[in-house]
Write a protein that holds these residues in place. Structure first.
Motif, short mmCIF file in Angstrom:
data_model
loop_
_atom_site.label_atom_id
_atom_site.label_comp_id
_atom_site.label_asym_id
_atom_site.label_seq_id
_atom_site.Cartn_x
_atom_site.Cartn_y
_atom_site.Cartn_z
N MET A 408 0.75 -1.25 -0.02
CA MET A 408 0.00 0.12 0.17
C MET A 408 0.70 1.22 0.05
O MET A 408 2.12 1.31 0.39
N LEU A 409 0.07 2.49 -0.32
CA LEU A 409 0.77 3.78 -0.18
C LEU A 409 -0.29 4.61 0.20
O LEU A 409 -1.52 4.38 0.30
N THR A 410 -0.24 5.75 0.56
CA THR A 410 -0.96 6.86 1.01
C THR A 410 -1.57 7.66 -0.26
O THR A 410 -2.67 8.15 -0.35
N PHE A 418 -1.28 8.13 7.30
CA PHE A 418 -0.66 7.22 7.22
C PHE A 418 -1.48 5.97 7.80
O PHE A 418 -0.95 4.77 7.62
N THR A 419 -2.58 6.10 8.31
CA THR A 419 -3.46 5.03 9.00
C THR A 419 -4.12 4.29 7.67
O THR A 419 -4.55 3.23 8.02
N ARG A 420 -3.78 4.90 6.49
CA ARG A 420 -4.29 3.95 5.27
C ARG A 420 -3.39 2.62 5.15
O ARG A 420 -3.80 1.73 4.62
N HIS A 421 -2.26 2.80 5.70
CA HIS A 421 -1.34 1.39 5.86
C HIS A 421 -2.14 0.28 6.98
O HIS A 421 -2.02 -0.81 6.72
N GLU A 422 -2.37 1.05 7.87
CA GLU A 422 -3.13 0.26 8.83
C GLU A 422 -4.48 -0.47 8.26
O GLU A 422 -4.76 -1.73 8.28
N TYR A 423 -5.14 0.42 7.49
CA TYR A 423 -6.34 0.03 7.02
C TYR A 423 -6.31 -1.32 5.85
O TYR A 423 -7.04 -2.06 5.94
#
Length: 467
Positions: A408-410, A418-423
C-alpha cells in the motif's frame, strides 16, 4: 456513540486477527508514493492546528463538504481554521459508509488517542485538544511520521525542483527518510502551448541547457534525471488519463516540437504522438538508471470548468475516466521491452472495471529477471477504500501473484494519512484469514504470516532498495 474501532476492527475471524496482530501491525511503513511537502519535513513544521494538517489540501474532505451543502467559504475560502474544522465536524457523522468515516476516526485515534466519534457536540473540545498536541515535539511533521513507524517515504516532485529540502533532510539523521520522485508530466503537456513554453523556460534554468529543439528537451530531462538520481531518487511517476501508442512514425517529433516552440497549436493527434514518443524516451532513461516507473492511469481531471476557473486544479473536481487502456498500454510496454529497456514498472488503475485488463497486461512483461518486476499497483484515489482494496487484492490474486505485491501507499498530501497502511493491512489479513476459515487456504500461520509480512513491508524494501 462509543467507538467502533476495537483492536479487531475489520478482522472477522481468529486467523485474520492472528495475522494482523502478530505479522502486520508492528511492521515499519515504506510509503513509496505521496504528495507530502518536503519543506515541511525538512523544517519539521509545527502545525498550528488540526485544520492545517488535516483539512488543507484534502480534496476528499472538500468533496464531501460540498455534497453536504457547506459553503465554499468554509472549505477553501476565508473562514478561520476553527470555523472550517467545525463545519467538517458537522459533515463527519453523515459520511457513514464513505471511507472518510473510517479514515477520520482511525486518524483521530492513532495520532491523538481520541476514540470518540467526531460530531458537532465534541468538535470544539477536539479542536482544542488536537491543536494543543500539535505544538508538542511528538506531533511535528517528523513526529507524526515517527508515530506511525514510517521508515521511508517518497514525495512527488517536478523535474525543475531544486531538491533543496530533500538534500537538507538527507543531511539530518533526526529526519525520516524522504526521497524525491521524478514527475515530468509538464514536460510533455503540449496541449497548452503557452503554458508549455513557459515551463520550458523553467526547465532550461534548472538544467542549464538551452532547449532549441526536441533533442535538447531530452538532454535537459536526462540532466534532471541524473540530478534526481544523485539525490536519492529511485522512482518516476506519471499521472495520465491514458497512454498513447503509434505503430508507425506518423509524424516527425522534431517538427512537432518546432511547431510548439513557434507557439502554434497542435492537432489532437499530434499532441498524442508527442506524449507517446516522449514517454518512450523517458522510459529508456529510467531503465538506464535502474529506477521504478509508476503509471497512474484513468483519471479525468478538472471536470467542473466553472469551479476550476474559480478555485484552480486539484481542488476536488476530478473523477474516474472510462478510457480505452489495453492497446496503448500493451504498445507502450512492448516498445520498451522489445529493446530490453523496460524498467521495473508499477501500473495503477483508477477504473475498477479495468482491473483484469491491467492485471493481465502487466503479467505479459514479467520476464523472470526480477521478482515482481511489473506490478499491478495498489488501489488508489477513488479506489483506496475497503471495497476497492479487496477488489484489487482479488484481481491480483486471480491474475498474478499476490505474494509478490509491494503493498500500500497513501498518495496523500496529509501527514495524518498513514493509517491507510493500517487500513490496508487489516483488510489484507481479513481476506486471507477468511480464505483459511472457508477451507480455501491451508491453516499454516507461519507460511501465510510470512506472505503478509512481505506484502506489508519486505517486498517493498527489497524492490526499491532504499538506503
Amino acid at each position: 456513540m462509543s467507538t467502533f474501532l476495537t483492536e479487531d476492527f475489520l478482522l472477522k475471524n481468529d486467523f485474520a486477527k492472528k495475522l494482523y496482530h502478530d505479522y502486520a501491525k508492528k511492521l515499519p511503513i515504506i510509503d513509496y508514493h505521496n504528495h507530502l511537502s518536503p519543506q515541511q519535513i525538512a523544517e519539521d513544521t509545527h502545525f498550528e492546528n488540526i485544520t492545517q494538517v488535516w483539512l488543507a489540501g484534502d480534496h476528499y474532505k472538500w468533496r464531501a463538504m460540498r455534497a453536504f451543502g457547506i459553503d465554499e467559504k468554509y472549505i477553501t475560502g476565508k473562514a478561520s481554521d476553527k470555523e472550517k474544522f467545525l463545519k467538517w465536524a458537522e459533515v463527519v457523522p453523515f459520511t457513514i459508509r464513505n471511507p472518510l468515516f473510517h479514515w477520520t476516526h482511525l486518524e483521530l485515534k492513532a495520532y491523538f488517542g481520541i476514540e470518540e466519534l467526531l460530531s458537532p457536540k465534541n468538535a470544539e473540545e477536539i479542536y482544542e485538544k488536537t491543536s494543543k498536541m500539535l505544538q508538542q515535539d511528538t506531533h511535528t511533521a517528523n513526529g507524526l511520521l515517527k508515530l506511525m513507524n514510517v521508515e521511508s517515504l517518497c514525495t512527488t516532485d517536478d523535474p525543475t525542483d531544486s531538491l533543496e529540502h530533500h538534500i537538507a533532510i538527507q543531511k539530518d539523521a533526526s529526519k525520516v527518510n524522504a526521497f524525491p520522485t521524478f514527475r515530468p508530466d509538464k514536460s510533455f503537456a503540449v496541449e497548452d502551448v503557452k503554458s508549455y513554453n513557459s515551463y520550458l523556460s523553467k526547465l532550461e534554468k534548472a538544467s542549464n541547457i538551452i532547449i532549441h529543439n526536441y533533442s535538447n528537451l531530452l538532454e535537459a530531462l536526462e540532466n534532471r534525471v541524473t540530478f534526481f538520481n544523485d539525490n536519492g531518487c529511485k522512482l518516476s511517476d506519471h499521472g495520465l488519463g491514458q497512454l498513447y501508442h503509434f505503430e508507425t512514425e506518423k509524424y516527425n517529433i522534431a517538427s512537432i516540437f518546432d511547431k510548439v516552440k513557434a507557439s502554434k497549436d497542435l492537432k489532437e493527434d499530434e499532441v498524442a504522438f508527442f506524449k507517446a514518443k516522449t514517454m518512450i524516451a523517458l522510459g529508456k532513461i529510467y531503465h538506464k538508471k535502474g529506477w521504478t516507473m509508476q503509471l497512474h492511469l484513468g483519471a479525468i481531471r478538472n471536470n467542473n470548468k466553472r469551479l476550476l476557473e474559480k478555485l484552480g486544479p486539484d481542488t476536488g473536481f476530478d473523477s474516474i475516466g472510462d478510457y480505452s487502456q489495453a492497446e496503448a498500454l500493451s504498445g507502450f510496454l512492448n516498445t520498451l521491452d522489445s529493446t530490453n529497456q523496460l524498467t521495473k514498472t508499477i501500473v495503477y488503475n483508477l477504473n475498477s472495471a479495468d482491473n483484469d485488463v491491467f492485471a493481465t497486461m502487466v503479467g505479459n512483461f514479467n520476464d523472470g529477471t526480477i521478482k515482481g518486476k511489473i506490478q499491478f499497483g495498489a488501489a488508489w484515489w477513488f479506489l483506496d477504500q475497503k471495497d476497492g482494496m479487496e477488489k484489487q487484492i482479488d484481481t491480483l490474486s486471480n491474475q498474478g501473484l499476490l505474494s509478490n505485491f509491494v503493498g500500500m501507499l497513501t498518495d496523500s498530501r496529509s501527514f495524518l494519512s498513514f493509517t491507510r497502511h493500517e487500513y490496508f493491512r487489516r483488510i489484507l489479513c481479513n481476506v486471507i484469514g477468511t480464505d483459511v476459515e472457508n477451507g480455501e487456504l491451508p491453516n499454516d500461520e507461519a507460511f501465510l504470516g510470512k506472505i503478509v509480512s512481505d506484502i506489508c513491508y519486505y517486498n517493498a524494501k527489497n524492490y526499491f532498495n532504499f538506503k
